[in-house]
Design a protein around this motif. Structure first.
Motif, PDB file in Angstrom:
ATOM      1  N   ASP A  28       1.911   2.870 -13.301  1.00  0.00           N
ATOM      2  CA  ASP A  28       1.721   4.246 -12.837  1.00  0.00           C
ATOM      3  C   ASP A  28       0.876   5.040 -13.829  1.00  0.00           C
ATOM      4  O   ASP A  28       0.043   5.866 -13.428  1.00  0.00           O
ATOM      5  CB  ASP A  28       3.074   4.938 -12.648  1.00  0.00           C
ATOM      6  N   THR A  84      -4.148  -2.124  -5.259  1.00  0.00           N
ATOM      7  CA  THR A  84      -4.556  -0.743  -4.942  1.00  0.00           C
ATOM      8  C   THR A  84      -5.632  -0.193  -5.867  1.00  0.00           C
ATOM      9  O   THR A  84      -6.177   0.874  -5.608  1.00  0.00           O
ATOM     10  CB  THR A  84      -3.339   0.199  -5.000  1.00  0.00           C
ATOM     11  N   ASN A  85      -5.929  -0.920  -6.951  1.00  0.00           N
ATOM     12  CA  ASN A  85      -6.903  -0.453  -7.933  1.00  0.00           C
ATOM     13  C   ASN A  85      -7.751  -1.622  -8.433  1.00  0.00           C
ATOM     14  O   ASN A  85      -7.308  -2.778  -8.405  1.00  0.00           O
ATOM     15  CB  ASN A  85      -6.200   0.183  -9.137  1.00  0.00           C
ATOM     16  N   ASP A  86      -8.948  -1.326  -8.911  1.00  0.00           N
ATOM     17  CA  ASP A  86      -9.785  -2.338  -9.544  1.00  0.00           C
ATOM     18  C   ASP A  86      -9.313  -2.520 -10.980  1.00  0.00           C
ATOM     19  O   ASP A  86      -9.466  -1.610 -11.810  1.00  0.00           O
ATOM     20  CB  ASP A  86     -11.257  -1.906  -9.533  1.00  0.00           C
ATOM     21  N   VAL A  87      -8.697  -3.675 -11.247  1.00  0.00           N
ATOM     22  CA  VAL A  87      -8.158  -3.919 -12.582  1.00  0.00           C
ATOM     23  C   VAL A  87      -9.022  -4.918 -13.332  1.00  0.00           C
ATOM     24  O   VAL A  87      -9.803  -5.667 -12.743  1.00  0.00           O
ATOM     25  CB  VAL A  87      -6.700  -4.431 -12.521  1.00  0.00           C
ATOM     26  N   LYS A 106      -2.729   4.161 -13.284  1.00  0.00           N
ATOM     27  CA  LYS A 106      -3.226   4.815 -12.062  1.00  0.00           C
ATOM     28  C   LYS A 106      -3.548   6.284 -12.303  1.00  0.00           C
ATOM     29  O   LYS A 106      -4.544   6.813 -11.801  1.00  0.00           O
ATOM     30  CB  LYS A 106      -2.172   4.722 -10.943  1.00  0.00           C
ATOM     31  N   ASN A 107      -2.690   6.940 -13.071  1.00  0.00           N
ATOM     32  CA  ASN A 107      -2.829   8.381 -13.293  1.00  0.00           C
ATOM     33  C   ASN A 107      -3.785   8.725 -14.437  1.00  0.00           C
ATOM     34  O   ASN A 107      -4.029   9.910 -14.708  1.00  0.00           O
ATOM     35  CB  ASN A 107      -1.457   8.994 -13.586  1.00  0.00           C
ATOM     36  N   LEU A 151      -0.487  -3.355  -8.810  1.00  0.00           N
ATOM     37  CA  LEU A 151      -1.565  -2.482  -9.283  1.00  0.00           C
ATOM     38  C   LEU A 151      -2.921  -2.984  -8.791  1.00  0.00           C
ATOM     39  O   LEU A 151      -3.766  -2.202  -8.343  1.00  0.00           O
ATOM     40  CB  LEU A 151      -1.541  -2.418 -10.809  1.00  0.00           C
ATOM     41  N   ASP A 186     -12.720   0.957 -14.570  1.00  0.00           N
ATOM     42  CA  ASP A 186     -13.558   2.102 -14.931  1.00  0.00           C
ATOM     43  C   ASP A 186     -13.287   2.669 -16.321  1.00  0.00           C
ATOM     44  O   ASP A 186     -13.890   3.660 -16.724  1.00  0.00           O
ATOM     45  CB  ASP A 186     -13.439   3.207 -13.881  1.00  0.00           C
ATOM     46  N   LEU A 245      -7.878  -0.636 -16.197  1.00  0.00           N
ATOM     47  CA  LEU A 245      -8.637  -0.405 -14.971  1.00  0.00           C
ATOM     48  C   LEU A 245     -10.123  -0.620 -15.264  1.00  0.00           C
ATOM     49  O   LEU A 245     -10.595  -0.366 -16.378  1.00  0.00           O
ATOM     50  CB  LEU A 245      -8.399   1.007 -14.442  1.00  0.00           C
TER      51      LEU A 245
END
Length: 315
Positions: A185, A212-215, A188-189, A209, A134, A132
């Motif tokens: 998952d 729904t998320n910045d990868v 994400k978590n 992924l 971040d 991710l």
């Protein structure tokens, strides 16, 4: 009910059962077995959906029925072929070589899988290190000290991940072992920092992924890539085109191995030839990896002995 009627119904029932049993033994097209056990990979990768496309093509063009099973992929699939639990399977060409020669991977060292046979190679299996945005992981060196999902324990993905981390000089990390979907998952978590995914792009789990998320995809390039290429003969250069995944507009350099179809020596030559012909005479019906899966390239990178049925088809 009279005894004669009971006896007549018993004879009728057992007669029908006998006919059904005979039908099951003879199968279609003169084959002694029409049910084919085909072992794929995890549902979040490429092996499983591609195998289901093969299933459709084979069943439309032959009398065979393919039973596609989700598995832990390459290493597990080799074991299933060895034991006879699988008739065909998708595996990586490097894992195939190690298995046939009894080297390279702990499960095979000193225990060559003598009945393993090749059918066809399919497409480059891109090795993707995904994280991710971040996490702050931007280069392979940033993986030092990280928690990394290297793939299902004993899978080809895990084998590649460990080889690559060693080649890159990454020695301190916490290893997690799970399939692609679980790894997504975990990212994400916040349970892991990065994951290795091996499969032809776009890999469904990464695509989902990224929606729904910045990868970010950690590139393997320059001296790092050369170190990986020098570590094993099966790695090749590869590039993930920009736009393959949401939010990643520019290309990402990495490495790959090769996906292939394997079978076991005990399979009838006619069966293997028919399955090969069904797939490679009808590649226009595929929607996955269509730029790579062709009869002309189906022996590129073949790392083990061909099954005689495949040899009959490919020549």
């Amino acid at each position: 009910m009279t005894p004669d009627l009971d006896r007549r119904r018993f004879i009728e029932a057992t007669g029908l059962a006998g006919i059904a049993a005979l039908a099951g033994c003879t199968g279609g097209g003169g084959s002694t077995e029409t049910r084919i056990s085909w072992h794929a990979g995890g549902t979040g990768g490429t092996y499983f959906p591609l195998s289901n496309e093969f299933k459709t093509i084979v069943e439309e063009n032959t009398d065979f029925t393919l039973q596609v099973q989700s598995t832990g992929a390459s290493v597990e699939n080799v074991g299933s072929l060895q034991s006879g639990d699988a008739d065909f399977a998708l595996i990586q060409n490097d894992v195939a070589f190690y298995a046939k020669n009894g080297e390279g991977i702990e499960a095979f060292k000193g225990n060559p899988v003598k009945n393993l046979r090749g059918v066809a190679t399919l497409y480059p299996e891109t090795i993707t290190i995904v994280t991710l945005a971040d996490t702050g992981i931007e280069t392979p060196a940033d993986l030092e000290g990280a928690t990394i999902n290297t793939g299902d324990l004993g899978s080809g993905t895990q084998v590649n991940a460990v080889q690559i981390l060693e080649a890159l000089g990454i020695s301190e990390y916490t290893e997690q072992n799970a399939g692609f979907s679980t790894a997504a998952d975990q990212l994400k978590n916040g349970d892991i920092d990065a994951a290795f995914v091996v499969g032809g792009w776009p890999v469904g789990a990464i695509a989902d992924l990224a929606n729904t998320n910045d990868v970010e995809i950690v590139e393997i390039k320059g001296d790092n890539r050369q170190a990986v290429l020098d570590a094993a003969p099966f790695f090749a250069t590869d590039t993930i085109p920009g736009g393959t995944y949401e939010g990643i507009d520019s290309k990402r350099e990495t490495v790959s191995v090769q996906a292939m179809i394997a079978t076991r020596a005990e399979m009838e030559a006619d069966t293997v030839e028919q399955i090969s012909a069904a797939i490679f005479d009808n590649t226009d019906d595929l929607t996955i990896k269509t730029d790579f899966i062709t009869k002309a390239s189906a022996q590129d990178g073949m790392s083990i002995e061909l099954h005689e049925g495949a040899q009959a088809y490919f020549g």
